[in-house]
Write an enzyme that holds these catalytic residues in place. Structure first.
Site, mmCIF file in Angstrom:
data_model
loop_
_atom_site.group_PDB
_atom_site.id
_atom_site.type_symbol
_atom_site.label_atom_id
_atom_site.label_comp_id
_atom_site.label_asym_id
_atom_site.label_seq_id
_atom_site.Cartn_x
_atom_site.Cartn_y
_atom_site.Cartn_z
ATOM 1 N N ASP A 445 0.826 -1.200 0.000
ATOM 2 C CA ASP A 445 0.000 0.000 0.000
ATOM 3 C C ASP A 445 0.870 1.263 0.000
ATOM 4 O O ASP A 445 2.074 1.208 0.292
ATOM 5 C CB ASP A 445 -0.893 -0.036 1.253
ATOM 6 C CG ASP A 445 -2.212 0.698 1.049
ATOM 7 O OD1 ASP A 445 -2.312 1.490 0.099
ATOM 8 O OD2 ASP A 445 -3.128 0.482 1.856
ATOM 9 N N ASP A 510 -10.709 2.217 -3.003
ATOM 10 C CA ASP A 510 -11.124 1.867 -1.642
ATOM 11 C C ASP A 510 -12.634 1.761 -1.561
ATOM 12 O O ASP A 510 -13.171 1.323 -0.549
ATOM 13 C CB ASP A 510 -10.637 2.924 -0.641
ATOM 14 C CG ASP A 510 -9.240 2.585 -0.149
ATOM 15 O OD1 ASP A 510 -8.744 1.514 -0.500
ATOM 16 O OD2 ASP A 510 -8.660 3.400 0.589
HETATM 17 C C1 GLA Z 1 -5.660 1.945 2.335
HETATM 18 C C2 GLA Z 1 -6.046 0.796 1.432
HETATM 19 C C3 GLA Z 1 -7.133 -0.008 2.084
HETATM 20 C C4 GLA Z 1 -6.652 -0.532 3.413
HETATM 21 C C5 GLA Z 1 -6.167 0.612 4.284
HETATM 22 C C6 GLA Z 1 -5.465 0.109 5.523
HETATM 23 O O1 GLA Z 1 -6.680 2.867 2.468
HETATM 24 O O2 GLA Z 1 -6.412 1.273 0.177
HETATM 25 O O3 GLA Z 1 -7.522 -1.071 1.238
HETATM 26 O O4 GLA Z 1 -5.618 -1.458 3.183
HETATM 27 O O5 GLA Z 1 -5.261 1.452 3.603
HETATM 28 O O6 GLA Z 1 -5.007 1.132 6.314
#
Ligand code: GLA
Length: 709
Positions: A445, A510
């Protein structure tokens, strides 16, 4: 004049080999049946405009201001304010396998230019990249270098780009360009949610099946810029390259700079265009540790438990995930030392023993015993102020002291180009993967934009950061070749062909809201095949939008990509668990088709209908996925015409499930299909007459299957 002609599977590109100057593209479009004759350049040569230069000035593949080109040059730079104009002379043009290499020199500017074009007879897509070498004795400051400049026909002046924001990435926008310059650029320091590094130009009104279209994508995860230049004299060029911050790129004597690759293809209609990008991704770009292994159904813990993790909860989720057919269990954010919320701990990549007193092994054992493989979330490029890493190395971040560095999600970006930082991260991740060989998957990420991205010398460092990221990923993959990596950046903030060279899946957004996902995945789908697009069944009330959606709809949308789920399975009723199980079983049954078939988006005149067919390579079967995102214009839809089938074959067509909510308007629907029987029609009928569907309710889906006898 000699002409070099490159023929890909679908297109031809013809380039001059001039005695004076640098090569010019004289043809790019559908594949030509034969080679252009030697004299062709005389015909393509534009007449001199009145009252202008009386010498012909070819617009080369890197157009030069120094040769009388008045649009945006392909190269801009200087060495201490001289050497700003160039006149490159071609030294040689050579084919090396699938590559054509063009080398030019300018002894006055003391620069060497090398353009490399990839063309394969097995793939439609072309790829171009350019390198500039400083053969002088003083540093050369590079301000702009296009990966390549491609000419367009003058009538192809409608542009389609993808733009968005967090939770709503890859939205289509179109514009008809007048004469002048159009720029589309990104300064967020990562690929960005806001602007996608792709661009499609075409005849006004181009659609899924009609209109000449020219598509481009820059494989780069940092800052970038597109320039489309349309002059009153008929020059019409697209170029793309890396966007440098002031003073960012200095080429020292003897050194060179190489642009990111620019991918390009032309076609009639968007479907044929996308197909060329999709094939390239599958055949050439993404390297899976085990290419024969099908894409497993994911369970991701994020929206199920967030940071509230312990063995008991996770064990229960493991059991339920296995029951509904999950094949890979990914433990998301929250597992490492001190990570109680998003304000702390990034950088301290050790297991949090307060949550997992015996480490991760008991969880991994449980996952494996349930027949799944284990994956884990990391965000290596970042650190929180509240972390041991930052406390010991506050100078490891990108910043420009003494200016205040704003935080994004309470975190700073580590300077990966600083070798000590890169080594620290490599060691930490490598240790984790060695300690737990059961980790077969990393969700990598990256959750903030780059502000004040100053490196150690204070110079802007987005370029160095991007190159260092690729290097770190490569190093890790070499050390742990069986581990797959997914690219995530707060959802779809880093989805491009550059990161895909090092990763195998992108997290598109997300937003697990299926309603939004239909549009997000449509936009991304112009360039990316569904097989690499992570798509999860979210909770009944979407966490990002509070929208409430049926489970069947959420499942159908997730099914259309690389399917997973991100939902607290403990909350589901036995009925809901069995619906989920049915969809994961379907996904497994159909995934070879879903992930290797050709995608044909259906042209509809209703903005509420998003439909696409997935057609097997041998055209013997297909799935038609229809998503209704809103109330439809008419009470009966269609007909929906499926192109790309074998017209001469008969297909037995059946509808998977009855529409979710029966209502009087469903009376308009073909009663035989509703009755779950099969209707047999020819490919020609499906293409020319098409299928008439009822108006689905907003946020519902229909899936039809066709099998040739
Ligand atoms: C980001 C990612 C999510 C999740 C969060 C965790 O927003 O895109 O899918 O993994 O971080 O903190």
């Amino acid at each position: 004049m000699d002409i070099l002609q490159l023929d890909s599977l679908t297109q031809s590109l013809a380039i001059t080999v001039p005695d004076q100057g640098f090569p010019e593209v004289i043809y790019w479009g559908p594949k030509l049946a034969s080679n252009l004759p030697r004299g062709a350049a005389n015909l393509t040569r534009k007449p001199l405009p009145g009252s202008k230069l009386v010498e012909y000035t070819p617009v080369s593949i890197i157009p030069e201001y120094g040769r009388g080109f008045f649009g945006h040059p392909g190269l801009e730079g200087h060495r201490g304010r001289i050497g700003w104009a160039t006149q490159f002379q071609l030294q040689h043009a050579q084919r090396e396998g699938d590559l054509l290499v063009l080398v030019g020199q300018d002894p006055t500017a003391q620069l060497e230019l090398k353009v490399t074009i990839f063309c394969s007879s097995h793939l439609g897509l072309f790829r171009i990249g350019t390198a500039i070498k400083n053969v002088g004795e003083s540093p050369y400051e590079l301000e702009w270098l296009a990966a390549g400049c491609l000419p367009l026909p003058n009538n192809c002046n409608e542009v389609l780009t993808l733009s968005g924001r967090w939770n709503r990435e890859f939205q289509e926008q179109r514009l008809v360009l007048p004469v002048g310059q159009y720029r589309f650029e990104n300064r967020y320091g990562r690929t960005s949610h806001e602007y996608f590094p792709g661009l499609i130009m075409g005849e006004p009104g181009f659609g899924q099946e009609q209109g000449a279209v020219f598509g481009f994508h820059l494989g780069w995860s940092g800052n970038w810029r597109w320039i489309v230049d349309r002059s009153p004299h008929g020059d019409f060029l697209v170029q793309a390259g890396e966007l440098f911050l002031p003073g960012e790129l200095m080429i020292e004597p003897g050194q060179q700079y190489e642009t990111p690759p620019l991918y390009f293809a032309s076609a009639n209609g968007l479907n044929d265009l996308s197909q060329q990008f999709h094939r390239y991704v599958c055949v050439q770009l993404v390297r899976l540790p085990d290419p024969a292994k099908p894409r497993p159904v994911h369970f991701n813990s994020w929206e199920a438990v967030y940071f509230e993790q312990d063995y008991e909860k996770l064990f229960r989720l493991v059991d339920l995930a296995a029951k509904v057919g999950t094949e890979r269990f990914v433990l998301d954010d929250g597992w490492f030392r001190g990570r109680k919320d998003d304000r702390a701990a990034l950088g301290d990549w050790e297991v949090d023993l307060s949550k997992y007193p015996e480490g991760l092994q008991p969880l991994i054992d449980r996952v494996e015993a349930a027949g799944m493989e284990f994956g884990i979330w990391v965000e290596p490029e970042m650190t929180n102020e509240n972390s041991d890493l930052f406390r010991s190395h506050p100078d490891w971040i990108l910043h420009v002291p003494p200016y205040h560095q704003p935080v994004g999600r309470y975190q700073y970006v580590l300077n990966l180009a600083h070798m000590e930082v890169s080594d620290y991260l490599f060691d930490a991740l490598s240790r984790l993967l060695t300690q737990y060989p059961g980790i077969k998957y990393l969700k990598w990420d990256m959750n903030r934009d780059l502000t004040l991205p100053g490196g150690r010398t204070g110079r802007p460092s987005v370029h160095d950061q991007t190159v260092a990221l690729y290097r770190l990923l490569r190093r890790l993959r070499e050390q742990h070749p069986s581990v797959e990596i997914e690219s995530c950046a707060s959802g779809g903030g880093r989805a491009d062909f550059g990161i895909l060279e090092q990763t195998c899946r992108v997290w598109a957004s997300d937003s697990n809201d299926a309603h939004e996902r239909v549009k997000i995945q449509r936009g991304l789908g112009y360039f990316f095949p569904p097989v690499i697009v992570g798509s999860h069944v979210g909770p009944p009330t979407c966490h990002q939008t509070e929208r409430k959606l049926s489970l069947a709809y959420r499942c159908a949308v997730a099914f259309s990509g690389h399917m997973g789920m991100e939902i607290d399975l403990r909350d589901l009723s036995p009925d809901e668990l069995s619906i989920l199980e049915r969809w994961t079983a379907r996904y497994k049954q159909y995934r070879s088709l879903l992930h290797s078939g050709y995608i044909r988006r259906l042209q509809t005149d209703d903005p509420a209908i998003y439909a696409h067919a997935v057609i097997a390579e041998d055209r013997k079967r297909f799935l038609l996925l229809v998503f209704f995102t809103d109330a439809t214009l008419n009470s009966v839809q269609g007909p929906l015409r499926i192109t790309g089938l074998d017209r001469t074959r008969s297909y037995a067509v059946s509808l998977w499930d009855k529409p979710e909510v029966p209502s009087p308007i469903m009376l308009g629907f073909d009663s035989e299909l509703i009755g779950r029987t099969t209707v047999t029609v020819s490919g020609e009928f499906l293409e020319r007459a098409g299928i008439v569907l009822p108006a689905g309710y907003p946020d519902s889906a229909l899936v039809l299957e066709g099998n040739a006898g």
